[in-house]
Design an enzyme around this catalytic site. Structure first.
Site, PDB file in Angstrom:
ATOM      1  N   HIS A 178      38.405  28.963  41.014  1.00 58.51           N
ATOM      2  CA  HIS A 178      38.942  30.179  41.776  1.00 58.51           C
ATOM      3  C   HIS A 178      38.081  30.354  43.076  1.00 58.51           C
ATOM      4  CE1 HIS A 178      39.793  33.980  43.266  1.00 58.51           C
ATOM      5  NE2 HIS A 178      41.055  33.962  42.724  1.00 58.51           N
ATOM      6  N   ASP A 301      48.502  36.449  41.394  1.00 54.05           N
ATOM      7  CA  ASP A 301      47.248  36.834  42.069  1.00 54.05           C
ATOM      8  C   ASP A 301      47.250  38.218  41.903  1.00 54.05           C
ATOM      9  OD1 ASP A 301      44.615  36.202  42.829  1.00 54.05           O
ATOM     10  OD2 ASP A 301      45.334  35.494  44.815  1.00 54.05           O
TER      11      ASP A 301
HETATM   12  C1  1WB Z   1      41.527  38.863  47.667  1.00 53.97           C
HETATM   13  C2  1WB Z   1      42.138  37.947  47.027  1.00 53.97           C
HETATM   14  C3  1WB Z   1      40.276  39.439  47.053  1.00 53.97           C
HETATM   15  C4  1WB Z   1      41.373  37.471  45.886  1.00 53.97           C
HETATM   16  C5  1WB Z   1      39.578  38.957  46.239  1.00 53.97           C
HETATM   17  O1  1WB Z   1      38.584  39.635  45.833  1.00 53.97           O
HETATM   18  C6  1WB Z   1      40.280  38.090  45.525  1.00 53.97           C
HETATM   19  C7  1WB Z   1      42.079  39.507  48.725  1.00 53.97           C
HETATM   20  C8  1WB Z   1      37.911  39.221  44.876  1.00 53.97           C
HETATM   21  O2  1WB Z   1      43.256  38.893  48.925  1.00 53.97           O
HETATM   22  O3  1WB Z   1      41.441  40.090  49.766  1.00 53.97           O
HETATM   23  C9  1WB Z   1      42.007  36.233  45.119  1.00 53.97           C
HETATM   24  O4  1WB Z   1      41.756  36.316  43.894  1.00 53.97           O
HETATM   25  O5  1WB Z   1      42.878  35.536  45.673  1.00 53.97           O
HETATM   26 MN    MN Z   2      42.788  34.944  42.565  1.00 57.42          MN
END
Ligand code: 1WB
Ligand code: MN
Length: 343
Positions: A178, A301
């Site tokens: 990830h 997600d």
């Molecule tokens: C975001 C996406 C932020 C993910 C994250 O923080 C994670 C975002 C840990 O969209 O800002 C993710 O898992 O794709």
């Molecule tokens: Mn994610």
């Protein structure tokens, strides 16, 4: 149609607390921006804090389960959210990974048809990580592993991580790589205009990670290793022809290590992808035609992406019903060892 979402984030209060400490500490990691916003938000300060991701991450059996019921999501494959334990010192990381795995296993045992889980491990201590990986599969019955890209600027092509790769391969546990924010060496121009995270930086970081692994020959040493990447393959499916062509040229002029298979062959053999955060039918169609419908899985997600549009995207995807079943659950059941429902 059973719907299994495969990149669904959670956290536990102890990890959130440790991240709050990191946010206040001296770390130069580009992840600090996001960590500060999510875990150490000042009331009224706007930014990430105002999105209130933290509640969505911590609450698994109440709000999340209710939303799953309301929207028709059968199962979340849970994983400790980025940056996982990878910003902590080795001892803290090892301890918190085990704690997160214990909690995750409890939730999965309480709701065996609603939750499955990817185990965390601390790459900072590779031998101890391998032991935890074994415990996570053999004892806790978790479904695979989560890694949030680099660890202190190092990537899985580094031989110091061989114990981790050996464990994953021996346990037949897929490692989901990830994103997290780009490593110090990569972060320069990604720091402006909010490009550090999901808009662009995450894909650059994670794509770089897996190209390093393929070009280093990691999959000659670990031919059965399975890697999953999200976000429709972090642009690799679109790039793979050029990666393949230029790598074979680079091998003949001796700047790239010689490998038994080509880059395209490794990508086809050792990788699967998910649709997380890319709700674009054209991109999905391309990925399926490039990799095959057995290699693509649906993801939301959560809580970073809303659930309903992710379902609408997959329900309306221009694919056969047989392929939709692969994307929605059959591939996840096979790759992450999730029990099929008895009919
Ligand atoms: C975001 C996406 C932020 C993910 C994250 O923080 C994670 C975002 C840990 O969209 O800002 C993710 O898992 O794709
Ligand atoms: Mn994610």
């Amino acid at each position: 149609m059973r719907r299994i979402a495969t990149e669904e984030a959670f956290s536990i209060p102890e990890v959130a607390q440790a991240l709050r400490q990191v946010a206040r500490g001296p770390s130069s990691s580009l992840d600090k921006l996001l960590v500060r916003g999510i875990y150490d938000a000042q009331p009224g300060a706007g930014g990430y804090g105002s999105l209130n991701f933290l509640d969505g991450l911590i609450d698994i059996e109440d709000r999340r389960l209710r939303e799953m019921d309301e929207c028709g999501v059968d199962m979340h494959l849970l994983s400790l959210t980025a940056p996982g334990v990878q910003m902590f010192d080795a001892d803290t990381a090892t301890e918190l990974a085990a704690l997160a795995n214990d909690r995750l296993a409890e939730v999965c045992q309480r709701h065996p048809t609603r939750f499955a889980g990817l185990a965390s491990f601390a790459p900072q201590a590779p031998k101890r990580a391998a032991k935890e990986m074994e415990r996570a599969i053999r004892t806790l019955k978790l479904n695979g592993f989560i890694l949030n890209s680099h660890t202190n600027g190092e990537y899985l092509d580094d031989p110091k991580y061989w114990p981790v790769l050996e464990a994953a391969e021996a346990l037949d546990g897929c490692i989901y790589i990830h994103p997290r924010a780009a490593s110090d060496g990569l972060k320069g121009p990604l720091q402006d205009y909010a490009m550090d995270s999901a808009m662009w930086g995450y894909g650059v970081e994670t794509g770089t990670h897996v190209v390093r692994m393929m070009a280093a020959g990691v999959f000659d040493r670990f031919p059965k290793l399975k890697i999953c990447i999200g976000h429709m393959g972090e642009a690799i499916p679109f790039w793979i022809w050029r990666i393949d062509f230029m790598n074979s040229r680079a091998q003949t002029i001796e700047r790239a290590p010689s490998t038994k298979l080509t880059m395209a062959e490794y990508f086809q053999r050792n990788f699967v992808i998910t649709t997380s955060g890319v709700e674009d039918h054209l991109a999905l169609d391309f990925a399926i035609r490039k990799l095959g419908a057995d290699h693509v899985m649906w993801a939301i997600d959560y809580p970073y992406q809303p659930t309903r549009p992710a379902i609408a995207f997959m329900d309306s995807a221009p694919v056969s019903e047989a392929d939709r079943a692969k994307l929605y659950h059959l591939n996840a059941e096979r790759i992450f060892h999730i029990a099929p429902l008895r009919s």
